[in-house]
Design a protein around this motif. Structure first.
Motif: not given
Length: 170
Positions: A62, A66, A69-70, A140, A144
């Motif tokens: 996970r 994260f 995704d960032s 998350q 980020h």
């Protein structure tokens, strides 16, 4: 599949389930991973979690998602300046024992400038970031923010100009 050392007559043959029987006529032994259960019949019959369930992924998986995704979000916003940047995840920062002995805070991430061999690297330290996050639901957002801070350091701009929603979520 055979492998041999060129000096001696030593050869290694790995077990292949499709391979024919050996000279003794026996079937090659299956590895532990190929057996469904242990030798006493008490082992697991299947997977504990199905891949479709949320608990199938580990915390590390996970966290990696994260970070990706960032990084993808920043790449979508900025594009070309972020080409060639590698984002890495490590468990703990190097020399953590020395940081604890000096009573200095552990870094959440680091930026390594480009060298002749490879491009810039932004590294996040998973355990430190998880420890710094007060609530698991905010992990998350913290990931980020760390990615934005170190990317801004790399580009030489303020984090607020790099991402418009930097630190506006909490």
């Amino acid at each position: 599949m055979q492998s041999s050392h060129h000096d001696s007559g030593f050869t290694v043959r790995l077990a292949d389930p499709d391979a024919p029987l050996d000279v003794t006529g026996s079937v090659p032994a299956r590895s532990f991973a190929q057996r469904r259960r242990n030798r006493h019949g008490r082992g697991l019959r299947g997977e504990l979690m199905l891949p479709t369930l949320p608990a199938y992924r580990t915390r590390s998986d996970r966290f990696d998602e994260f970070v990706m995704d960032s990084a993808q979000r920043l790449h979508d916003i900025w594009g070309k300046p972020l080409d060639g940047v590698r984002f890495a995840v490590e468990e703990i920062p190097p020399n953590l024992e020395q940081l604890v002995a000096d009573r200095s805070p552990a870094p959440l991430g680091s930026y390594t400038p480009p060298t002749e061999d490879e491009g810039p690297v932004i590294t996040l330290y998973r355990r430190v970031v998880e420890q710094a996050c007060p609530v698991p639901e905010e992990l998350q957002d913290l990931v980020h923010d760390v990615v934005v801070e170190h990317t801004a350091e790399m580009l030489g701009v303020a984090p607020e100009t790099l991402d418009p929603v930097y630190r506006r979520r909490y």
